[in-house]
Enzyme design. Structure first.
Site, short mmCIF file in Angstrom:
data_model
loop_
_atom_site.label_atom_id
_atom_site.label_comp_id
_atom_site.label_asym_id
_atom_site.label_seq_id
_atom_site.Cartn_x
_atom_site.Cartn_y
_atom_site.Cartn_z
N GLU A 88 -33.28 -54.78 100.53
CA GLU A 88 -34.55 -54.25 100.03
C GLU A 88 -34.40 -53.78 98.59
O GLU A 88 -35.32 -53.97 97.77
CB GLU A 88 -35.06 -53.14 100.94
CG GLU A 88 -35.49 -53.68 102.29
CD GLU A 88 -36.08 -52.64 103.23
OE1 GLU A 88 -36.31 -51.49 102.79
OE2 GLU A 88 -36.32 -52.99 104.40
N TYR A 145 -33.75 -37.69 108.01
CA TYR A 145 -34.24 -37.31 109.33
C TYR A 145 -35.02 -36.00 109.25
O TYR A 145 -36.04 -35.83 109.91
CB TYR A 145 -33.07 -37.17 110.32
CG TYR A 145 -32.39 -38.48 110.61
CD1 TYR A 145 -32.91 -39.35 111.56
CD2 TYR A 145 -31.25 -38.86 109.92
CE1 TYR A 145 -32.31 -40.57 111.82
CE2 TYR A 145 -30.63 -40.08 110.18
CZ TYR A 145 -31.17 -40.92 111.13
OH TYR A 145 -30.56 -42.13 111.37
N CYS A 162 -36.50 -48.32 111.12
CA CYS A 162 -35.65 -47.15 111.32
C CYS A 162 -34.42 -47.18 110.40
O CYS A 162 -33.79 -46.15 110.18
CB CYS A 162 -35.25 -47.02 112.78
SG CYS A 162 -34.49 -48.48 113.49
N HIS A 163 -34.11 -48.35 109.84
CA HIS A 163 -32.98 -48.43 108.92
C HIS A 163 -33.24 -47.66 107.62
O HIS A 163 -32.30 -47.39 106.88
CB HIS A 163 -32.64 -49.90 108.61
CG HIS A 163 -33.72 -50.67 107.94
ND1 HIS A 163 -34.76 -51.26 108.64
CD2 HIS A 163 -33.95 -50.95 106.64
CE1 HIS A 163 -35.56 -51.88 107.78
NE2 HIS A 163 -35.09 -51.71 106.56
N ASN A 170 -35.83 -47.01 118.95
CA ASN A 170 -36.88 -47.86 118.39
C ASN A 170 -36.75 -49.28 118.94
O ASN A 170 -35.73 -49.93 118.73
CB ASN A 170 -36.75 -47.87 116.86
CG ASN A 170 -37.68 -48.86 116.19
OD1 ASN A 170 -38.67 -49.29 116.75
ND2 ASN A 170 -37.34 -49.22 114.96
#
Length: 167
Positions: free
Chosen positions: A154, A96, A127-128, A119
């Site tokens: 991912e 952040y 945003c993850h 979001n």
């Protein structure tokens, strides 16, 4: 006209909202409110069909970037925060604090976190991929187990040269 449909994803049902030109929302759904469906027919606009197709590819590990058009609405600050999210590459995370620095205001960490939490286009606007400075997973509308699943997903499909997950 505004359209809404459900997508049955590996992390649970997603509600997808769109108009004729763009995706307007991808939300983690409360299945108690409505029975989820996964239509692919001519009755939904092409942009919504494209979104369903791209989500299927993402969850299959064959898509790393989304090309479906989407539209974000909000204040200039919110739009800048969400646009910065969209720049975080697949398989990578930032903090952040780093996101706030990239926006030119290192002290805006809380405002960035709050805005990330609002979001409206989850997964597509990733945003993850934002974590605490110590690598902890916090603050995700779909729940921390879903955030962890998305990041692990991912990691599994990201070429090793691109990978930089800090959790």
């Amino acid at each position: 006209m505004r359209y809404s449909t459900y997508y049955l994803s590996p992390v649970g049902p997603l509600e997808i909202q769109a108009d004729d030109a763009a995706v307007l929302g991808v939300f983690f759904s409360d299945t108690k409110k409505r029975a989820p469906t996964q239509p692919v027919s001519d009755t939904i606009p092409p942009v919504l069909q494209q979104c369903l197709h791209e989500l299927t590819e993402y969850f299959a590990g064959t898509r790393q970037t989304f090309s479906v058009p989407y539209r974000l609405e909000g204040s200039d600050f919110r739009l800048s925060v969400w646009q910065e999210l969209a720049r975080i590459p697949y398989g990578q995370t930032i903090t952040y604090g780093e996101q706030a620095r990239r926006l030119g205001n290192a002290k805006a960490i809380r405002a960035v976190g709050t805005t990330n939490g609002a979001n409206p286009i989850g997964i597509i606007v990733p945003c993850h991929r934002v974590v605490e400075s110590n690598g902890d997973l916090v603050g995700f509308g779909g729940g921390l187990s879903v955030k962890r699943w998305l990041l692990n997903h991912e990691r599994q499909y990201c070429p090793p040269a691109q990978l930089s997950l800090g959790f």
